[in-house]
Scaffold this motif. Structure first.
Motif, PDB file in Angstrom:
ATOM      1  N   CYS A 113       0.826  -1.214   0.000  1.00  0.00           N
ATOM      2  CA  CYS A 113       0.000   0.000   0.000  1.00  0.00           C
ATOM      3  C   CYS A 113       0.859   1.263   0.000  1.00  0.00           C
ATOM      4  O   CYS A 113       0.421   2.308   0.480  1.00  0.00           O
ATOM      5  N   SER A 114       2.064   1.153  -0.544  1.00  0.00           N
ATOM      6  CA  SER A 114       2.895   2.334  -0.728  1.00  0.00           C
ATOM      7  C   SER A 114       3.956   2.026  -1.775  1.00  0.00           C
ATOM      8  O   SER A 114       4.242   0.859  -2.069  1.00  0.00           O
ATOM      9  N   ASN A 115       4.539   3.075  -2.296  1.00  0.00           N
ATOM     10  CA  ASN A 115       5.601   2.915  -3.277  1.00  0.00           C
ATOM     11  C   ASN A 115       6.795   2.168  -2.679  1.00  0.00           C
ATOM     12  O   ASN A 115       7.425   1.333  -3.328  1.00  0.00           O
ATOM     13  N   THR A 119       8.628  -1.315  -3.660  1.00  0.00           N
ATOM     14  CA  THR A 119      10.063  -1.415  -3.900  1.00  0.00           C
ATOM     15  C   THR A 119      10.663  -2.623  -3.191  1.00  0.00           C
ATOM     16  O   THR A 119      11.472  -3.374  -3.770  1.00  0.00           O
ATOM     17  N   VAL A 120      10.276  -2.831  -1.941  1.00  0.00           N
ATOM     18  CA  VAL A 120      10.784  -3.980  -1.187  1.00  0.00           C
ATOM     19  C   VAL A 120      10.368  -5.283  -1.864  1.00  0.00           C
ATOM     20  O   VAL A 120      11.169  -6.205  -2.032  1.00  0.00           O
ATOM     21  N   ALA A 121       9.099  -5.362  -2.263  1.00  0.00           N
ATOM     22  CA  ALA A 121       8.613  -6.579  -2.912  1.00  0.00           C
ATOM     23  C   ALA A 121       9.376  -6.877  -4.198  1.00  0.00           C
ATOM     24  O   ALA A 121       9.785  -8.010  -4.454  1.00  0.00           O
ATOM     25  N   LEU A 122       9.579  -5.856  -5.014  1.00  0.00           N
ATOM     26  CA  LEU A 122      10.275  -6.058  -6.282  1.00  0.00           C
ATOM     27  C   LEU A 122      11.746  -6.383  -6.060  1.00  0.00           C
ATOM     28  O   LEU A 122      12.330  -7.185  -6.785  1.00  0.00           O
ATOM     29  N   ARG A 123      12.338  -5.774  -5.047  1.00  0.00           N
ATOM     30  CA  ARG A 123      13.735  -6.084  -4.733  1.00  0.00           C
ATOM     31  C   ARG A 123      13.872  -7.559  -4.340  1.00  0.00           C
ATOM     32  O   ARG A 123      14.893  -8.188  -4.610  1.00  0.00           O
ATOM     33  N   ASN A 137      -5.093   7.004  -0.987  1.00  0.00           N
ATOM     34  CA  ASN A 137      -4.636   8.268  -1.574  1.00  0.00           C
ATOM     35  C   ASN A 137      -3.392   8.024  -2.415  1.00  0.00           C
ATOM     36  O   ASN A 137      -2.327   8.561  -2.155  1.00  0.00           O
ATOM     37  N   LYS A 138      -3.545   7.196  -3.437  1.00  0.00           N
ATOM     38  CA  LYS A 138      -2.415   6.883  -4.312  1.00  0.00           C
ATOM     39  C   LYS A 138      -2.167   8.060  -5.259  1.00  0.00           C
ATOM     40  O   LYS A 138      -3.093   8.580  -5.872  1.00  0.00           O
ATOM     41  N   THR A 139      -0.919   8.444  -5.386  1.00  0.00           N
ATOM     42  CA  THR A 139      -0.561   9.564  -6.244  1.00  0.00           C
ATOM     43  C   THR A 139      -0.449   9.116  -7.705  1.00  0.00           C
ATOM     44  O   THR A 139      -0.384   7.925  -8.010  1.00  0.00           O
ATOM     45  N   MET A 140      -0.363  10.079  -8.586  1.00  0.00           N
ATOM     46  CA  MET A 140      -0.128   9.780  -9.997  1.00  0.00           C
ATOM     47  C   MET A 140       1.173   9.002 -10.166  1.00  0.00           C
ATOM     48  O   MET A 140       1.248   8.039 -10.940  1.00  0.00           O
ATOM     49  N   THR A 141       2.198   9.404  -9.440  1.00  0.00           N
ATOM     50  CA  THR A 141       3.498   8.725  -9.532  1.00  0.00           C
ATOM     51  C   THR A 141       3.386   7.272  -9.098  1.00  0.00           C
ATOM     52  O   THR A 141       3.921   6.362  -9.763  1.00  0.00           O
ATOM     53  N   GLU A 142       2.700   7.035  -7.985  1.00  0.00           N
ATOM     54  CA  GLU A 142       2.541   5.662  -7.486  1.00  0.00           C
ATOM     55  C   GLU A 142       1.737   4.809  -8.465  1.00  0.00           C
ATOM     56  O   GLU A 142       2.101   3.659  -8.752  1.00  0.00           O
ATOM     57  N   LEU A 143       0.648   5.345  -8.967  1.00  0.00           N
ATOM     58  CA  LEU A 143      -0.195   4.594  -9.890  1.00  0.00           C
ATOM     59  C   LEU A 143       0.537   4.302 -11.197  1.00  0.00           C
ATOM     60  O   LEU A 143       0.466   3.180 -11.726  1.00  0.00           O
ATOM     61  N   ARG A 144       1.248   5.286 -11.708  1.00  0.00           N
ATOM     62  CA  ARG A 144       1.978   5.082 -12.965  1.00  0.00           C
ATOM     63  C   ARG A 144       3.036   3.993 -12.788  1.00  0.00           C
ATOM     64  O   ARG A 144       3.213   3.133 -13.655  1.00  0.00           O
ATOM     65  N   VAL A 151       1.791  -4.577 -11.879  1.00  0.00           N
ATOM     66  CA  VAL A 151       1.071  -5.021 -10.686  1.00  0.00           C
ATOM     67  C   VAL A 151      -0.259  -5.653 -11.080  1.00  0.00           C
ATOM     68  O   VAL A 151      -0.965  -5.153 -11.960  1.00  0.00           O
ATOM     69  N   GLY A 152      -0.586  -6.757 -10.410  1.00  0.00           N
ATOM     70  CA  GLY A 152      -1.742  -7.564 -10.820  1.00  0.00           C
ATOM     71  C   GLY A 152      -3.083  -6.924 -10.604  1.00  0.00           C
ATOM     72  O   GLY A 152      -4.030  -7.201 -11.343  1.00  0.00           O
ATOM     73  N   ARG A 153      -3.193  -6.074  -9.587  1.00  0.00           N
ATOM     74  CA  ARG A 153      -4.468  -5.389  -9.375  1.00  0.00           C
ATOM     75  C   ARG A 153      -4.249  -4.150  -8.529  1.00  0.00           C
ATOM     76  O   ARG A 153      -3.418  -4.132  -7.624  1.00  0.00           O
TER      77      ARG A 153
END
Length: 465
Positions: A113-115, A119-123, A137-144, A151-153
């Motif tokens: 639920c955060s950028n 990052t940790v998951a992908l690492r 409250n996801k930002t444009m940067t996070e969603l993009r 991301v699956g969903r």
């Protein structure tokens, strides 16, 4: 009964809560509160085949001790019980790269639920298609980034977020798989701050007001959005399926309306979860297999009554996997017998951590248990309060527990059930250094999150510039 000076002064407080009874032997563990490998040897706590006193001699205290075998066992139990579901581990409960790897190895999906959680998951090499992205409250940067990473969903929480997704997915090559989070108007039997499906709170679209249907309609009409289903979450630390029955009925009724009025069959539905764990003897968690049977029957019955196909289901066990798999170990610094009105005495056991490593007692009035972990004792047990070292009267770790009457400075105290939300909500209050997480398995220990240092604190302090 409340008291104007606070709950600690309420009548009967020194007797402790009704569910807390004096132990026959204060050296014993209440086994169902602890991870599966935890046991005592001559009064010493052992976890994962290791002596806890020996373990913390190497890493110091406070320290979180994570039982890897127990974590994997609980993850596997949910995967096997809910074999027809997608099971999403709650990254917010506790996440590091090692844990993300365990989650994937055990065949579970992962919620972030955060950028930074992403990052940790992908690492850790987590498969993006098995990651769900939450947040109100996801930002444009996070969603993009979430879309670009595959991301699956994405669990959509507001019309503003839908608008952001419509903008992003209008760009070439950007498509989003989306679930609509709905509030079903269910009052979960849990703390107000962790009940998340009643109307007056920040999450989701209300079914009652019609916002949920409008969000579905709008998402379905957006060219770059693939709407895969509805998401419902009624809260956390939940012990029975009654709330899920009401929520499923209302969410599936919305699904039937979507099918009837929009001609759309949504293939998936997330029932949430937030299953409870045993922090004290008053808690009686349900078995994953029992939960799976009850929740599956609820969905089958409601779909049959509504005449709609059963969607593919997913759940989010929440704290139920990592919560019981971890304990926190402290060193006692002071023991103070405080004389109160009427001749009563309260024993305060102060430890070298506190609300900086476990905020839940102060934040949620949460109850915990504990045990002396470093030696056996023949002393008569006394009702004690385990408190932290921070400059707050509310810095309480364990409100009430029976400990040996000869507990003294230098003894170790261990608190079970601290895997969820303790390290992840830890702070630097009073400039405390956040403790390490030490994973133990089959007699081997490894630090998966190191202790913070003063250099870590000073690295963000830019000085007088």
């Amino acid at each position: 009964m409340s008291h104007e000076a606070g709950w600690a002064h309420a009548p009967g407080a020194l007797r402790g809560p009704a569910w807390l009874q004096p132990p026959t032997d204060p050296n014993d563990l209440v086994q169902h509160l602890w991870s599966s490998t935890a046991h005592k040897v001559d009064g010493e706590l052992h976890v994962g085949g290791l002596s806890v006193p020996d373990l913390v001699a190497d890493v110091n205290t406070p320290a979180y001790v994570l039982d890897e075998a127990d974590f994997r066992m609980r993850a596997r139990a949910f995967r096997e019980a809910f074999s027809a579901y997608d099971v999403f581990y709650a990254g917010k409960a506790f996440l590091c790269t090692a844990v993300a790897a365990w989650v994937q190895e055990e065949g579970l999906c992962l919620d972030v639920c955060s950028n930074s959680e992403l990052t940790v998951a992908l690492r850790a090499g987590f498969e993006p298609a098995k990651i769900g992205y939450h947040g109100n409250n996801k930002t444009m940067t996070e969603l993009r980034r979430a879309i670009a990473e595959g991301v699956g969903r994405i669990v959509v929480d507001s019309f503003d977020e839908l608008e952001r997704l419509e903008t992003i997915t209008s760009e070439p090559g950007m498509r989003a798989r989306v679930m609509i989070r709905v509030t079903a108007g269910v009052e979960a039997h849990t703390h107000e701050y962790i009940a998340t499906a009643h109307e007056d709170q920040k999450f989701g679209f209300s079914i009652t007001s019609g916002d949920a249907f409008e969000a579905v309609r709008r998402a379905e009409a957006a060219p770059g959005i693939d709407l895969i289903g509805l998401h419902s979450h009624i809260g956390s630390q939940i012990f029975d399926s009654s709330g899920f029955e009401v929520a499923a009925r209302r969410v599936l009724a919305l699904q039937a309306r979507v099918s009837s009025e929009l001609g759309v069959t949504l293939p998936e539905m997330d029932l949430g979860g937030g299953f409870g764990i045993a922090y004290t003897t008053q808690d009686d968690p349900a078995d994953p297999a029992q939960l799976a049977t009850e929740m599956t029957k609820i969905v089958e019955h409601e779909c049959r009554a509504l005449g709609i196909p059963e969607p593919r289901l997913s759940i989010e066990p929440g704290r139920a996997i990592v919560g019981p798999a971890m304990c926190t170990v402290y060193t006692v610094g002071t023991v103070k017998a405080v004389q109160l009105d009427g001749g009563a005495v309260r024993t305060y056991v102060s430890v070298d951590g506190g609300m900086s490593d476990n905020i839940r007692t102060a934040l949620y009035d949460a109850d915990y248990s504990c045990t002396m972990a470093s030696r056996a004792s023949d002393a008569v047990p006394v009702l004690a309060r385990v408190v932290g070292k921070h400059c707050e009267a509310g810095d309480i770790v364990v409100k009430d527990e029976f400990l040996p009457g000869d507990i003294r400075p230098g003894d170790l105290v261990a608190v079970p059930g601290t895997g969820a939300y303790c390290r992840s909500m830890a702070s630097n209050y009073n400039h405390a250094l956040r403790p390490p997480v030490v994973a133990v398995k089959d007699g081997v220990a490894r630090v998966v999150v190191r202790r913070e240092t003063e250099d870590d604190l000073l690295a963000t302090d830019m000085g007088d510039q």
